[in-house]
Design a protein around this motif. Sequence first.
Motif, PDB file in Angstrom:
ATOM      1  N   LYS A  22      37.455 -25.730   1.816  1.00 12.10           N
ATOM      2  CA  LYS A  22      37.870 -26.649   2.893  1.00 12.10           C
ATOM      3  C   LYS A  22      37.767 -28.109   2.494  1.00 12.10           C
ATOM      4  CE  LYS A  22      36.627 -26.489   7.086  1.00 12.10           C
ATOM      5  NZ  LYS A  22      37.250 -26.349   8.390  1.00 12.10           N
TER       6      LYS A  22
ATOM      7  N   ASN B   1      40.994 -24.588   8.132  1.00  5.34           N
ATOM      8  CA  ASN B   1      41.893 -25.703   7.796  1.00  5.34           C
ATOM      9  C   ASN B   1      41.202 -26.538   6.735  1.00  5.34           C
ATOM     10  OD1 ASN B   1      40.294 -26.214  10.538  1.00  5.34           O
ATOM     11  ND2 ASN B   1      40.349 -28.141   9.385  1.00  5.34           N
TER      12      ASN B   1
ATOM     13  N   SER C 190      36.510 -23.568  11.281  1.00  2.67           N
ATOM     14  CA  SER C 190      37.949 -23.475  11.502  1.00  2.67           C
ATOM     15  C   SER C 190      38.656 -23.423  10.138  1.00  2.67           C
ATOM     16  CB  SER C 190      38.438 -24.665  12.323  1.00  2.67           C
ATOM     17  OG  SER C 190      37.990 -25.870  11.749  1.00  2.67           O
TER      18      SER C 190
ATOM     19  N   HIS D   5      38.862 -36.182  12.394  1.00  3.50           N
ATOM     20  CA  HIS D   5      39.088 -34.776  12.628  1.00  3.50           C
ATOM     21  C   HIS D   5      40.462 -34.523  13.192  1.00  3.50           C
ATOM     22  CE1 HIS D   5      34.990 -32.981  12.475  1.00  3.50           C
ATOM     23  NE2 HIS D   5      35.713 -31.906  12.311  1.00  3.50           N
TER      24      HIS D   5
ATOM     25  N   SER E 258      42.977 -27.936  13.285  1.00  5.42           N
ATOM     26  CA  SER E 258      42.529 -26.554  13.076  1.00  5.42           C
ATOM     27  C   SER E 258      43.725 -25.613  13.045  1.00  5.42           C
ATOM     28  CB  SER E 258      41.581 -26.144  14.209  1.00  5.42           C
ATOM     29  OG  SER E 258      40.454 -26.984  14.209  1.00  5.42           O
TER      30      SER E 258
HETATM   31 MG    MG Z   1      36.638 -27.532  12.295  1.00  9.04          MG
END
Ligand code: MG
Length: 335
Positions: free
Chosen positions: A47, A136, A134, A226, A142
């Motif tokens: 990630k 992503n 998540s 985010h 996400s």
């Molecule tokens: Mg996340």
Amino acid sequence: MLSPKEISLAAEILAAGGLVALPTETVYGLAADALNPQAIAKIFEAKGRPADNPLIVHIAGMQDVCTFAKNVPELAAKLMEKFWPGPLTVVLESSGVVPREISAGLSSVALRMPSHPVFQAVLAALRRPLAAPSANISGRPSGVAAAHVLKDLGGRIDAVIDGGPSEIGIESTVVSFLDKRPRLLRPGAVTLEEIEQVLSAVDVDETVLKNLEVGQAASPGMKYRHYAPQAQVTLVSGSTAAFVAFLRGKVRDGVWALCFDEEVGALPVSALAYGSEKSSETLASGVFSALRQMDELGAKEVFVHAPQQTGIGFAVFNRLLRCAEFRLVKLCDDE
Ligand code: MG
Ligand code: TXA
């Protein structure tokens, strides 16, 4: 629905320390054996996730809580009983059983019991808890479909199980029980109003609506940008009439509006609807796909019409505010 063969294959990969993206009722999760530090390290690597942002441990049932947490307050038990299995994560004192890497060195642990049948079937086959952020690349919206997971993580993970589009579309509600009073760290589909009914008093952590300095945040993940597409995002609150007037001053190349179904034909710039103004649930399930589409459409600047901040709308507002790096324009007819 999936064949038992696919479930057992996923469990085999996970037992061997691999990474499998799995559907949950909230968003897709990038799962690894929560008791295997090497597997956990692979999650952070795949990630590009900062090592100081802890992971949620997904468990099969209430019986696992006391294995991974200690001194569980009665109120926490009440909340879990009411909303599990489902989109609720509780932060508790760690018993020390899960490896330090999961909790990024904190003495707490975040636990969630997901309701998605595929995720539950994999947990049952593996008979171990699963760490699952998540699915992503860190900082991106996400993944709420297998295609999103493959776009971000294809080549970096061992498999993805396609369970169709995520039903809820935003991540679980996170409530911490480390202080005297329960504290909402991240709003989600289990709403603040619903939590208040069970706990009577819950504090909303400042980071839910404010950008705090590094080091101040109770939820470590909250200090990073985010949920964001490549374009610059600004959140705009106010009526449709005020939104239209505001956008008239923004007509230029690469400008997009993310708006409600009801107003999509009425705006002076290119527009994409992310759900209905009348249903925050549709906004929740549409928001991350719409943000991803902004990249595909080559948007440079995106103005998002803000949802009502009640029910699950509060969670959608929180995600959008963070993705806009707290750029919020309040139009004057707004209460
Ligand atoms: Mg996340
Ligand atoms: O719905 C969900 O929760 C999804 C699905 C896959 O289950 N998972 C998810 O994980 O959203 P992630 O890693 O993207 O977000 C976990 C959040 C982060 O904000 C993290 O900082 C917070 O939970 N968290 C995890 N452990 C924590 C802890 N011990 N104390 C405080 N916050 C914690």
